[in-house]
Write an enzyme that holds these catalytic residues in place. Structure first.
Site, short mmCIF file in Angstrom:
data_model
loop_
_atom_site.label_atom_id
_atom_site.label_comp_id
_atom_site.label_asym_id
_atom_site.label_seq_id
_atom_site.Cartn_x
_atom_site.Cartn_y
_atom_site.Cartn_z
N SER A 5 9.12 27.76 4.34
CA SER A 5 8.02 28.23 3.51
C SER A 5 8.52 29.24 2.49
CB SER A 5 6.93 28.87 4.38
OG SER A 5 6.01 29.54 3.55
N HIS A 28 7.84 23.93 1.93
CA HIS A 28 6.43 24.27 2.15
C HIS A 28 5.99 25.32 1.12
CE1 HIS A 28 2.89 24.57 4.85
NE2 HIS A 28 2.92 25.88 4.62
N ASP A 30 2.87 27.60 -0.06
CA ASP A 30 1.58 28.16 0.35
C ASP A 30 0.78 28.61 -0.86
OD1 ASP A 30 1.60 28.07 3.26
OD2 ASP A 30 3.33 29.42 3.11
N MET A 32 -2.53 30.27 -2.08
CA MET A 32 -3.63 31.12 -1.58
C MET A 32 -4.41 31.67 -2.76
SD MET A 32 -1.71 33.32 1.37
CE MET A 32 -0.44 32.59 2.43
N HIS A 61 0.41 23.52 0.88
CA HIS A 61 -0.58 23.96 1.86
C HIS A 61 -1.61 24.81 1.11
CE1 HIS A 61 -1.41 26.69 5.62
NE2 HIS A 61 -2.46 25.97 5.29
N MET A 63 -4.59 26.97 0.82
CA MET A 63 -5.52 27.87 1.51
C MET A 63 -6.48 28.39 0.44
SD MET A 63 -2.64 29.59 3.91
CE MET A 63 -1.36 28.94 2.83
N MET A 132 -2.65 25.36 12.39
CA MET A 132 -2.21 26.74 12.14
C MET A 132 -1.95 27.44 13.47
SD MET A 132 -1.88 27.13 8.93
CE MET A 132 -1.43 28.86 9.03
N ASP A 170 2.40 25.65 11.77
CA ASP A 170 2.68 26.62 10.71
C ASP A 170 2.27 28.01 11.17
OD1 ASP A 170 3.07 27.99 8.33
OD2 ASP A 170 1.46 26.94 7.25
C1 DX5 Z 1 0.63 31.55 6.47
C2 DX5 Z 1 1.35 30.43 5.80
C3 DX5 Z 1 2.66 30.11 6.39
C4 DX5 Z 1 3.67 31.22 6.35
C5 DX5 Z 1 4.46 31.12 7.61
O1 DX5 Z 1 -0.69 31.55 6.09
O2 DX5 Z 1 0.57 29.25 5.84
O3 DX5 Z 1 3.20 28.92 5.82
O4 DX5 Z 1 4.57 31.13 5.27
O5 DX5 Z 1 5.30 32.22 7.67
P1 DX5 Z 1 6.08 32.59 9.04
O6 DX5 Z 1 6.95 31.44 9.36
O7 DX5 Z 1 6.84 33.83 8.65
O8 DX5 Z 1 5.04 32.85 10.08
ZN ZN Z 2 1.57 27.38 5.20
#
Ligand code: DX5
Ligand code: ZN
Length: 218
Positions: A5, A28, A30, A32, A61, A63, A132, A170
């Site tokens: 990620s 990956h 993220d 947000m 991903h 969010m 998650m 994740d």
């Molecule tokens: C959190 C993200 C993850 C995050 C995971 O909301 O969706 O993808 O990057 O990070 P680690 O592996 O550090 O928990």
């Molecule tokens: Zn993620």
């Protein structure tokens, strides 16, 4: 598959950070929006640039609120897999079809407190289920083993032929937690801090993959 990620990478050097894990399976990403989750990261323009900067398949991903409107453009931008949250979706089936129609795999994600049973039918329209294993929003949180029954349930449905899905986990995945997730039935593992905080990110990817493999008896 191991999906580092980039949330834990240096956002000013994303192309180099992608290169640092060129032995990974997916990258990956993220997304947000500071509404669905409290944090704010990056959006479509960054994904469009990343697409040109790396050969790794992008695992987006989302969010975000209103994925029905905003998810398909990530597929059009060349993401390999576009996952959105069922808690935010108005019409998950329609959105999955739009993502697939634009040439990407479609993923559905569930937060730790969201049960899987109501969505087993809907999941027939998807390629990926993202369970998650932390509350979405931030990297570096502790793995929540209490969600593993959902991973087991999904794996059972795949084994029985009711669903055809990648089962992705994740949050908090590292060398200590990946075996439990793999044993429960996951086959795609997102890891942010465990990869990018390591001295050698590529070596961390290989180590995670080797650990997962030994636990995938199913
Ligand atoms: C959190 C993200 C993850 C995050 C995971 O909301 O969706 O993808 O990057 O990070 P680690 O592996 O550090 O928990
Ligand atoms: Zn993620």
């Amino acid at each position: 598959m191991i999906a580092p990620s980039i949330l834990s990478a240096d956002f000013a050097r994303l192309a180099e950070e992608a290169d640092a894990v060129d032995n990974a399976d997916w990258l990956h990403v993220d997304v947000m929006d500071a509404h669905f989750v409290p944090n704010l990261t990056l959006g479509l323009p960054v994904v469009q640039s990343l697409r040109k900067a790396t050969a790794l398949p992008l695992d987006c991903h989302l969010m975000i609120e209103n994925p029905d409107r905003w998810a398909p453009p990530y597929a059009e931008a060349g993401a390999a897999n576009v996952t959105f949250h069922v808690e935010a979706a108005g019409d998950p089936v329609q959105t999955a079809r739009a993502i697939r129609g634009a040439g990407a795999l479609a993923g559905l994600s569930v937060k730790p407190g969201t049960p899987l049973e109501p969505y087993l039918d809907v999941l027939k329209e998807f390629d990926t289920l993202l369970v998650m294993t932390v509350e979405p929003g931030f990297g570096g949180q502790a793995f929540m083993a209490e969600v593993l029954p959902k991973v087991r349930l999904a794996r059972e449905h795949v084994k029985a032929g009711h669903l055809r899905l990648f089962v992705e986990v994740d949050g908090g995945i590292d060398a200590n937690t990946i075996e439990a997730a793999a044993e429960a039935g996951a086959d795609v593992f997102v890891a942010g801090s465990a990869v990018y905080n390591a001295a050698d990110p590529a070596a961390a990817v290989d180590k995670l993959r080797a650990k997962a493999r030994t636990s995938m008896a199913w």
